[in-house]
Structures are given as C-alpha cells and as structure tokens.
Design a protein around this motif. Structure first.
Motif: not given
Length: 170
Positions: A40-68
């Motif tokens: 089992t794994v706990a997935l945290r929302v992707v941290a994002n301190d770059t100027f390109r904002q709002r990419f962390e949520l799609p990446l987190t969702r994709s990680l959630q789909e790809q892990l299993p």
C-alpha cells in the motif's frame, strides 16, 4: 459415438497435461502481479513551487491511476499505508520549436518537466527510492494540438515514468 467420447476424453486429458506442465514451469497467463500482495502507498498531492501552476492535480490523478497498473501498489490513506510517495515538480520550461521568428506565432512548442519522486517507508521515514524524472510534451498548432493537450499528455507520461522508476523490491 463411443469413438467421439474417447477422442474428447483424450483431448481433455492432453489439455490438462499441457496446462499442468505449463504451470509447473512457471508460465502464467496475463499480467503477473509485481511484488508481494497487499503493498500500500499513501500518495500526497504533488508539490509545485514552479511558476507553472495547476499542473499538480492532473499529475496527482495520473499517479493514482498508474500506481496499481505498473507497480502493484494500492493507494490508501496515510494511516493505512506501508509506504508514502512524495512527488515534487522541480522545473517546467516552455520551448518554441518552430515559429516565433520575425514575429510569426509559435507553430510548434514544447513543455519540459523535471520531477523528483521519493518513496519512503511510512513507519520509519527511510527513503526507499529517490528518482529524478524528466519529460517533454510537444504540441503542434497546425494539427489542433495546444499547450493544454500537451499538459494532459505530460501528466500521463510523467506519472507512468515516475511509477516505473519505483521498480524493484521494496
């Protein structure tokens, strides 16, 4: 009819023998699960301190789909997890591949990403895997691709690369 039944019995016996032989040599049908059951794994929302904002949520969702799919890891809450996955978006750069010379608009562009992923033991905090993953998503205006479609593609590709970077026994 007796001859047909005898033939069917022989075929069934032969099929059973072949199946037993294949199973004895370690052959499996379909995708074999990677690693032991119950990881089992706990997935945290992707941290994002770059100027390109709002990419962390799609990446987190994709990680959630790809892990299993690629790592046989079940995403659960932090209180039930054996491991914790922390992902940080380190850098995002826009590139003009074609166009933008002498005032012409961008005809082909790219987004380049750099990500750092750490898989830690949930109890001890020990780092089990530490990976840096880079990817590039290109888009061509002439065929209807946009920066938004490149972001969608990048989320999927980066997530798959991150998960594959976690390969190996834990």
């Amino acid at each position: 009819m007796t001859r047909t039944r005898a033939g069917l019995r022989r075929r069934a016996a032969l099929l059973a023998l072949v199946g037993a032989g294949c199973g004895a040599c370690g052959y499996t049908v379909g995708y074999a699960d990677y690693g032991p059951d119950g990881r089992t794994v706990a997935l945290r929302v992707v941290a994002n301190d770059t100027f390109r904002q709002r990419f962390e949520l799609p990446l987190t969702r994709s990680l959630q789909e790809q892990l299993p799919i690629h790592a046989n890891l079940v995403v659960v809450g932090p209180d039930r997890a054996d491991t914790v996955l922390d992902v940080e978006l380190v850098d995002v750069r826009n590139r003009s591949m074609a166009g933008q010379a002498r005032g012409t608009p961008v005809r082909e562009g790219a987004l380049e990403f750099a990500v750092r992923a750490r898989l830690r033991d949930a109890r001890t905090g020990e780092v089990l895997r530490d990976a840096r993953v880079v990817d590039r998503a290109e888009f061509r205006i002439a065929v209807g691709e946009t920066e938004a479609s490149a972001l969608d593609e990048a989320a999927y590709d980066l997530a798959r690369k991150i998960v594959l970077s976690l390969e190996g026994p834990i």
